[in-house]
Design a protein around this motif. Sequence first.
Motif, PDB file in Angstrom:
ATOM      1  N   THR A 169       0.821  -1.200   0.015  1.00 19.49           N
ATOM      2  CA  THR A 169       0.043   0.155  -0.094  1.00 19.49           C
ATOM      3  C   THR A 169       1.014   1.287   0.069  1.00 19.49           C
ATOM      4  OG1 THR A 169      -0.122  -0.130   2.662  1.00 19.49           O
ATOM      5  CG2 THR A 169      -1.918  -1.001   1.231  1.00 19.49           C
ATOM      6  N   ASP A 170       2.120   1.400   0.178  1.00 20.25           N
ATOM      7  CA  ASP A 170       3.037   2.259   0.160  1.00 20.25           C
ATOM      8  C   ASP A 170       3.026   3.033  -1.211  1.00 20.25           C
ATOM      9  OD1 ASP A 170       5.727   1.554  -0.926  1.00 20.25           O
ATOM     10  OD2 ASP A 170       4.744  -0.224  -0.211  1.00 20.25           O
ATOM     11  N   ALA A 171       3.214   4.217  -1.042  1.00 15.01           N
ATOM     12  CA  ALA A 171       3.008   4.952  -2.538  1.00 15.01           C
ATOM     13  C   ALA A 171       4.319   4.708  -3.459  1.00 15.01           C
ATOM     14  CB  ALA A 171       3.439   6.434  -2.154  1.00 15.01           C
ATOM     15  N   ALA A 172       5.625   4.531  -3.000  1.00 14.12           N
ATOM     16  CA  ALA A 172       6.662   3.949  -3.900  1.00 14.12           C
ATOM     17  C   ALA A 172       6.194   2.666  -4.507  1.00 14.12           C
ATOM     18  CB  ALA A 172       7.767   3.881  -2.998  1.00 14.12           C
ATOM     19  N   SER A 173       5.854   1.721  -4.001  1.00 11.71           N
ATOM     20  CA  SER A 173       5.574   0.482  -4.321  1.00 11.71           C
ATOM     21  C   SER A 173       4.376   0.527  -5.741  1.00 11.71           C
ATOM     22  CB  SER A 173       5.100  -0.472  -3.597  1.00 11.71           C
ATOM     23  OG  SER A 173       6.291  -0.759  -2.563  1.00 11.71           O
ATOM     24  N   LEU A 174       3.356   1.285  -5.047  1.00 13.87           N
ATOM     25  CA  LEU A 174       2.242   1.641  -6.045  1.00 13.87           C
ATOM     26  C   LEU A 174       2.556   2.374  -7.384  1.00 13.87           C
ATOM     27  CD1 LEU A 174      -0.636   2.286  -3.725  1.00 13.87           C
ATOM     28  CD2 LEU A 174      -0.248  -0.041  -4.713  1.00 13.87           C
ATOM     29  N   ALA A 175       3.546   3.362  -7.178  1.00  9.35           N
ATOM     30  CA  ALA A 175       3.995   4.063  -8.348  1.00  9.35           C
ATOM     31  C   ALA A 175       4.821   3.107  -9.244  1.00  9.35           C
ATOM     32  CB  ALA A 175       4.956   5.167  -7.975  1.00  9.35           C
TER      33      ALA A 175
ATOM     34  N   VAL B 117       2.522  -4.719  -9.230  1.00  9.88           N
ATOM     35  CA  VAL B 117       1.592  -4.297 -10.387  1.00  9.88           C
ATOM     36  C   VAL B 117       0.058  -5.128  -9.699  1.00  9.88           C
ATOM     37  CG1 VAL B 117       1.955  -6.507 -11.663  1.00  9.88           C
ATOM     38  CG2 VAL B 117       1.059  -4.365 -12.698  1.00  9.88           C
ATOM     39  N   SER B 118       0.140  -5.907  -9.049  1.00 15.09           N
ATOM     40  CA  SER B 118      -0.899  -6.513  -8.469  1.00 15.09           C
ATOM     41  C   SER B 118      -1.605  -5.997  -7.384  1.00 15.09           C
ATOM     42  CB  SER B 118      -0.882  -7.953  -7.975  1.00 15.09           C
ATOM     43  OG  SER B 118      -0.287  -8.815  -8.936  1.00 15.09           O
ATOM     44  N   SER B 119      -0.833  -5.018  -6.545  1.00 13.65           N
ATOM     45  CA  SER B 119      -1.129  -4.193  -5.461  1.00 13.65           C
ATOM     46  C   SER B 119      -1.724  -3.028  -6.123  1.00 13.65           C
ATOM     47  CB  SER B 119      -0.056  -3.935  -4.704  1.00 13.65           C
ATOM     48  OG  SER B 119       0.271  -5.095  -4.056  1.00 13.65           O
ATOM     49  N   TYR B 120      -1.099  -2.309  -7.485  1.00 14.48           N
ATOM     50  CA  TYR B 120      -1.637  -1.389  -8.167  1.00 14.48           C
ATOM     51  C   TYR B 120      -2.958  -1.421  -8.802  1.00 14.48           C
ATOM     52  CZ  TYR B 120      -2.359   2.179 -11.662  1.00 14.48           C
ATOM     53  OH  TYR B 120      -2.870   3.146 -12.542  1.00 14.48           O
ATOM     54  N   ILE B 121      -3.231  -2.888  -9.332  1.00 15.79           N
ATOM     55  CA  ILE B 121      -4.501  -3.055  -9.837  1.00 15.79           C
ATOM     56  C   ILE B 121      -5.607  -3.298  -8.758  1.00 15.79           C
ATOM     57  CG2 ILE B 121      -5.816  -5.081 -10.875  1.00 15.79           C
ATOM     58  CD1 ILE B 121      -3.135  -5.830 -12.602  1.00 15.79           C
ATOM     59  N   LEU B 122      -5.269  -3.804  -7.712  1.00 13.70           N
ATOM     60  CA  LEU B 122      -6.242  -3.569  -6.743  1.00 13.70           C
ATOM     61  C   LEU B 122      -6.725  -2.307  -6.131  1.00 13.70           C
ATOM     62  CD1 LEU B 122      -5.187  -6.892  -4.544  1.00 13.70           C
ATOM     63  CD2 LEU B 122      -6.971  -6.675  -6.061  1.00 13.70           C
ATOM     64  N   SER B 123      -5.688  -1.334  -6.149  1.00 15.51           N
ATOM     65  CA  SER B 123      -5.861  -0.021  -5.718  1.00 15.51           C
ATOM     66  C   SER B 123      -6.965   0.760  -6.653  1.00 15.51           C
ATOM     67  CB  SER B 123      -4.592   0.906  -5.638  1.00 15.51           C
ATOM     68  OG  SER B 123      -4.165   1.062  -6.845  1.00 15.51           O
ATOM     69  N   LEU B 124      -7.175   0.153  -7.782  1.00 14.25           N
ATOM     70  CA  LEU B 124      -8.231   0.642  -8.829  1.00 14.25           C
ATOM     71  C   LEU B 124      -9.387   0.413  -8.459  1.00 14.25           C
ATOM     72  CD1 LEU B 124      -6.305  -0.096 -12.144  1.00 14.25           C
ATOM     73  CD2 LEU B 124      -6.389   2.336 -10.711  1.00 14.25           C
TER      74      LEU B 124
END
Length: 311
Positions: free
Chosen positions: A191-197, A266-273
Amino acid sequence: MKKIIPSYVRVPLLFAIVLGAMEYFIDSGEQPAFIKFPMVGLFLVVFLFLLIAIEIVVSAVDNVTYHLLTEEQKKQLKEAQEIPFTEGKFYQGLMKKLTRSKEIEEEHDVLLDHDYDGIKELDNVLPPWWVNLFYITILFAFVYMIRFHVIGDYTQEEEFQTEMEIARAEIEKYKLTAPDLMDKDKVTLLTDAASLAQGKAIYDAKCIACHKADGGGSIGPNLTDTHWILGGGIKEVFNTIMEGGREGKGMISWKTEIKPSDIQKVSSYILSLQGTNPPDAKAPEGEIWVDESTPKAETVTDSTAITVEVK
């Protein structure tokens, strides 16, 4: 020995042996020991310097000693140095101890009465090294029989299982410090910004063609709603990207192009959508996914028949 192995071969060989021994006995991880530990590098430099210095000193002493010899002694030394190694006393003595063969002049002592068209047979003894090795195999077989067939120490199957358990434990220990060995069982939601970016950058490079930039879906399904074909948790999304979707009509496997730690991002970013509801999103596909690991709701009814959900 100096004649057989010249200094330009002897020095690198000794240095390589010492370097190999230090790399073997010093645990330096993925880096060479002389890089991770500067003192090891310093020792190797000093050791190489000493090897070269010793060779120079010995050569100088030999030259001085040679000039002090008389002409007769120089002639004898030259004759001795011209004798091939295989004809030297050391080699001849060693071969005699290893084979215990008789000299030609002594062959009459081991000559048998057999005569085959003029060819006679010698009764030479077996080489001592072969005989001793044979005795060792007999001793080993005896100890092996007592240990495994009389006492019953352990079976080959038990040994195999033990080795496999040790190997599995070492693999799991290595996985703890190797993020690129991320797998479905170990992956967690970031959930950290760097990983999601970083996950977004991978998504923009690999996923836009099928899922659109906003995740609304194009060739591939909508990633922003609650419907999922193969599951909508971090483990399920990670596994889908890693191994691919449904055979013949789903997404390809990305494990050969994206390393596991990046698939986690990328999996974490997809779930953030989830829940972004982009315009012109594709219709839901699959089923509403419910995380089985979350506590289930309990339903109670009060006296006025009003249903209340308690998380």
